[in-house]
Write an enzyme that holds these catalytic residues in place. Structure first.
Site, PDB file in Angstrom:
ATOM      1  N   SER A  14       0.843  -1.202   0.000  1.00 49.84           N
ATOM      2  CA  SER A  14       0.000   0.000   0.000  1.00 49.84           C
ATOM      3  C   SER A  14       0.876   1.249   0.000  1.00 49.84           C
ATOM      4  O   SER A  14       1.651   1.472   0.949  1.00 49.84           O
ATOM      5  CB  SER A  14      -0.895   0.015   1.236  1.00 49.84           C
ATOM      6  OG  SER A  14      -1.458   1.309   1.390  1.00 49.84           O
ATOM      7  N   HIS A  39      -1.172  -1.120  -4.240  1.00 51.30           N
ATOM      8  CA  HIS A  39      -2.462  -0.774  -3.632  1.00 51.30           C
ATOM      9  C   HIS A  39      -2.478   0.729  -3.366  1.00 51.30           C
ATOM     10  O   HIS A  39      -1.554   1.270  -2.726  1.00 51.30           O
ATOM     11  CB  HIS A  39      -2.633  -1.552  -2.327  1.00 51.30           C
ATOM     12  CG  HIS A  39      -3.980  -1.403  -1.676  1.00 51.30           C
ATOM     13  ND1 HIS A  39      -5.089  -2.097  -2.091  1.00 51.30           N
ATOM     14  CD2 HIS A  39      -4.371  -0.624  -0.637  1.00 51.30           C
ATOM     15  CE1 HIS A  39      -6.124  -1.754  -1.307  1.00 51.30           C
ATOM     16  NE2 HIS A  39      -5.717  -0.881  -0.424  1.00 51.30           N
ATOM     17  N   ASP A  41      -4.542   3.754  -1.749  1.00 47.07           N
ATOM     18  CA  ASP A  41      -5.608   4.076  -0.792  1.00 47.07           C
ATOM     19  C   ASP A  41      -6.082   5.505  -0.958  1.00 47.07           C
ATOM     20  O   ASP A  41      -5.408   6.441  -0.530  1.00 47.07           O
ATOM     21  CB  ASP A  41      -5.093   3.877   0.644  1.00 47.07           C
ATOM     22  CG  ASP A  41      -4.992   2.425   1.006  1.00 47.07           C
ATOM     23  OD1 ASP A  41      -3.945   2.000   1.525  1.00 47.07           O
ATOM     24  OD2 ASP A  41      -5.979   1.703   0.771  1.00 47.07           O
ATOM     25  N   MET A  43      -8.562   8.410   0.029  1.00 47.96           N
ATOM     26  CA  MET A  43      -9.389   8.767   1.184  1.00 47.96           C
ATOM     27  C   MET A  43      -9.893  10.193   1.022  1.00 47.96           C
ATOM     28  O   MET A  43      -9.121  11.088   0.662  1.00 47.96           O
ATOM     29  CB  MET A  43      -8.560   8.665   2.471  1.00 47.96           C
ATOM     30  CG  MET A  43      -8.014   7.278   2.714  1.00 47.96           C
ATOM     31  SD  MET A  43      -6.994   7.234   4.201  1.00 47.96           S
ATOM     32  CE  MET A  43      -6.516   5.511   4.178  1.00 47.96           C
ATOM     33  N   HIS A  72      -8.207   1.549  -4.149  1.00 46.27           N
ATOM     34  CA  HIS A  72      -9.172   1.309  -3.060  1.00 46.27           C
ATOM     35  C   HIS A  72      -9.821   2.647  -2.721  1.00 46.27           C
ATOM     36  O   HIS A  72      -9.185   3.508  -2.095  1.00 46.27           O
ATOM     37  CB  HIS A  72      -8.407   0.731  -1.867  1.00 46.27           C
ATOM     38  CG  HIS A  72      -9.247   0.525  -0.649  1.00 46.27           C
ATOM     39  ND1 HIS A  72      -8.678   0.259   0.585  1.00 46.27           N
ATOM     40  CD2 HIS A  72     -10.591   0.536  -0.446  1.00 46.27           C
ATOM     41  CE1 HIS A  72      -9.639   0.107   1.479  1.00 46.27           C
ATOM     42  NE2 HIS A  72     -10.806   0.286   0.878  1.00 46.27           N
ATOM     43  N   MET A  74     -11.866   4.765  -0.621  1.00 43.89           N
ATOM     44  CA  MET A  74     -12.511   4.976   0.674  1.00 43.89           C
ATOM     45  C   MET A  74     -13.139   6.381   0.623  1.00 43.89           C
ATOM     46  O   MET A  74     -12.665   7.337   1.266  1.00 43.89           O
ATOM     47  CB  MET A  74     -11.490   4.856   1.820  1.00 43.89           C
ATOM     48  CG  MET A  74     -11.070   3.419   2.044  1.00 43.89           C
ATOM     49  SD  MET A  74      -9.576   3.265   3.027  1.00 43.89           S
ATOM     50  CE  MET A  74      -8.368   3.496   1.726  1.00 43.89           C
ATOM     51  N   MET A 143     -11.887  -5.814   4.853  1.00 46.65           N
ATOM     52  CA  MET A 143     -11.014  -4.948   5.656  1.00 46.65           C
ATOM     53  C   MET A 143     -10.698  -5.634   6.975  1.00 46.65           C
ATOM     54  O   MET A 143     -11.610  -6.107   7.661  1.00 46.65           O
ATOM     55  CB  MET A 143     -11.686  -3.602   5.914  1.00 46.65           C
ATOM     56  CG  MET A 143     -11.839  -2.704   4.689  1.00 46.65           C
ATOM     57  SD  MET A 143     -10.276  -2.310   3.901  1.00 46.65           S
ATOM     58  CE  MET A 143      -9.439  -1.417   5.220  1.00 46.65           C
ATOM     59  N   GLY A 148      -8.896   4.009   7.167  1.00 49.15           N
ATOM     60  CA  GLY A 148      -8.549   5.413   7.394  1.00 49.15           C
ATOM     61  C   GLY A 148      -7.081   5.613   7.672  1.00 49.15           C
ATOM     62  O   GLY A 148      -6.522   6.659   7.322  1.00 49.15           O
ATOM     63  N   PHE A 149      -6.430   4.610   8.240  1.00 49.65           N
ATOM     64  CA  PHE A 149      -5.029   4.827   8.617  1.00 49.65           C
ATOM     65  C   PHE A 149      -4.225   3.533   8.469  1.00 49.65           C
ATOM     66  O   PHE A 149      -4.756   2.435   8.684  1.00 49.65           O
ATOM     67  CB  PHE A 149      -4.927   5.324  10.074  1.00 49.65           C
ATOM     68  CG  PHE A 149      -5.586   6.648  10.276  1.00 49.65           C
ATOM     69  CD1 PHE A 149      -6.940   6.710  10.597  1.00 49.65           C
ATOM     70  CD2 PHE A 149      -4.887   7.835  10.087  1.00 49.65           C
ATOM     71  CE1 PHE A 149      -7.588   7.931  10.751  1.00 49.65           C
ATOM     72  CE2 PHE A 149      -5.522   9.057  10.240  1.00 49.65           C
ATOM     73  CZ  PHE A 149      -6.872   9.110  10.571  1.00 49.65           C
ATOM     74  N   ASP A 181      -6.722  -6.368   4.035  1.00 49.80           N
ATOM     75  CA  ASP A 181      -6.114  -5.046   4.017  1.00 49.80           C
ATOM     76  C   ASP A 181      -6.156  -4.433   5.415  1.00 49.80           C
ATOM     77  O   ASP A 181      -7.222  -4.127   5.923  1.00 49.80           O
ATOM     78  CB  ASP A 181      -6.944  -4.191   3.044  1.00 49.80           C
ATOM     79  CG  ASP A 181      -6.402  -2.809   2.847  1.00 49.80           C
ATOM     80  OD1 ASP A 181      -7.090  -2.013   2.180  1.00 49.80           O
ATOM     81  OD2 ASP A 181      -5.308  -2.526   3.349  1.00 49.80           O
ATOM     82  N   GLY A 182      -4.941  -4.352   6.000  1.00 56.11           N
ATOM     83  CA  GLY A 182      -4.861  -3.710   7.320  1.00 56.11           C
ATOM     84  C   GLY A 182      -4.179  -4.631   8.316  1.00 56.11           C
ATOM     85  O   GLY A 182      -4.742  -5.687   8.645  1.00 56.11           O
TER      86      GLY A 182
END
Ligand code: DX5
Ligand code: ZN
Length: 222
Positions: A14, A39, A41, A43, A72, A74, A143, A148-149, A181-182
């Site tokens: 990511s 990946h 992200d 946001m 992704h 979000m 997820m 978010g982080f 993811d995460g």
């Protein structure tokens, strides 16, 4: 290149965990470290309490690299911004089932635009919420943190949902990837793979590792 199937391990670092003062070099580093996908992200500060980057960054990454771009979103209104990400060069566009849009319509638009379609669900969202769409997707993103982080801890309570998704896929003769993811590193990747996931998104555990290639290999071999 032959596209991977849901039985193949895919490693997707990511970019959110990269050093944004040198994005280009970081993408090159990920490719040299053996990344299969990148990946990205996105946001919007509304769907999640953070803002990351948007189409201009993705466009630049696309123009200078040919790695598969796993975007992704979000964001609350993926329907409003979808065309911008397609134009920027996304290969996979993943939208959240919890966002404010007509999910079936957005998934159809993603595929009609020539991209692969992904659907994401947050840890608290039951698998029933995505069941109606499983035959319209190329990837289901489970997820394993609240989005978010980066740098958060893996949530093992998501593992039964991954198992349920894999069971539904196989019962229905479908072939979508299951992405996690995460908080993914070698140890948590092994748990997710055992549950049925094949696409491993990893930010901190790869970009922030002393040896990124070794970290990617450890997740691949997990
Ligand atoms: C979180 C993002 C994840 C995150 C992963 O909202 O969707 O992709 O960047 O970061 P790590 O691997 O550090 O948890
Ligand atoms: Zn992500």
């Amino acid at each position: 290149m032959i596209p991977p199937t849901c039985r193949d391990r895919v490693i997707a670092p990511s970019l959110l965990a990269a050093d944004f003062s040198k994005v280009g070099a970081e993408v090159t580093r990920a490719i040299h470290a053996g990344a299969d996908w990148l990946h990205l992200d996105v946001m919007d500060g509304h769907f999640v309490n953070n803002i990351s980057f948007g189409p201009p960054v993705i466009q630049s990454v696309h123009e200078h690299n040919d790695i598969y771009l796993d975007v992704h979103l979000m964001i609350s209104r993926p329907d409003v911004y979808l065309d911008d990400y397609v134009k920027a060069g996304a290969d996979m566009v993943t939208v959240h089932v919890e966002a404010d849009h007509d999910v079936a319509e957005t998934l159809g638009r993603i595929r009609r635009a020539g991209c692969q379609a992904g659907l994401a669900l947050n840890p608290a969202t039951p698998i029933a919420e995505v069941e109606p769409f499983l035959d319209r997707i190329d990837l289901l993103l489970c997820m394993t943190v609240v989005p978010g982080f980066g740098g958060q801890s893996f949530m093992p309570e998501v593992l039964p949902k991954i198992e349920a998704a894999a069971k539904l896929r196989d019962e229905r003769g479908l072939g979508f990837h299951i992405e996690v993811d995460g908080g993914i590193a070698a140890d948590t990747a092994a748990q997710c793979a055992a549950a049925g996931a094949n696409v491993m998104v990893a930010g901190s555990s790869t970009f922030r590792a002393p040896d990124m290639a070794a970290a990617v290999k450890a997740i691949r071999d997990a």
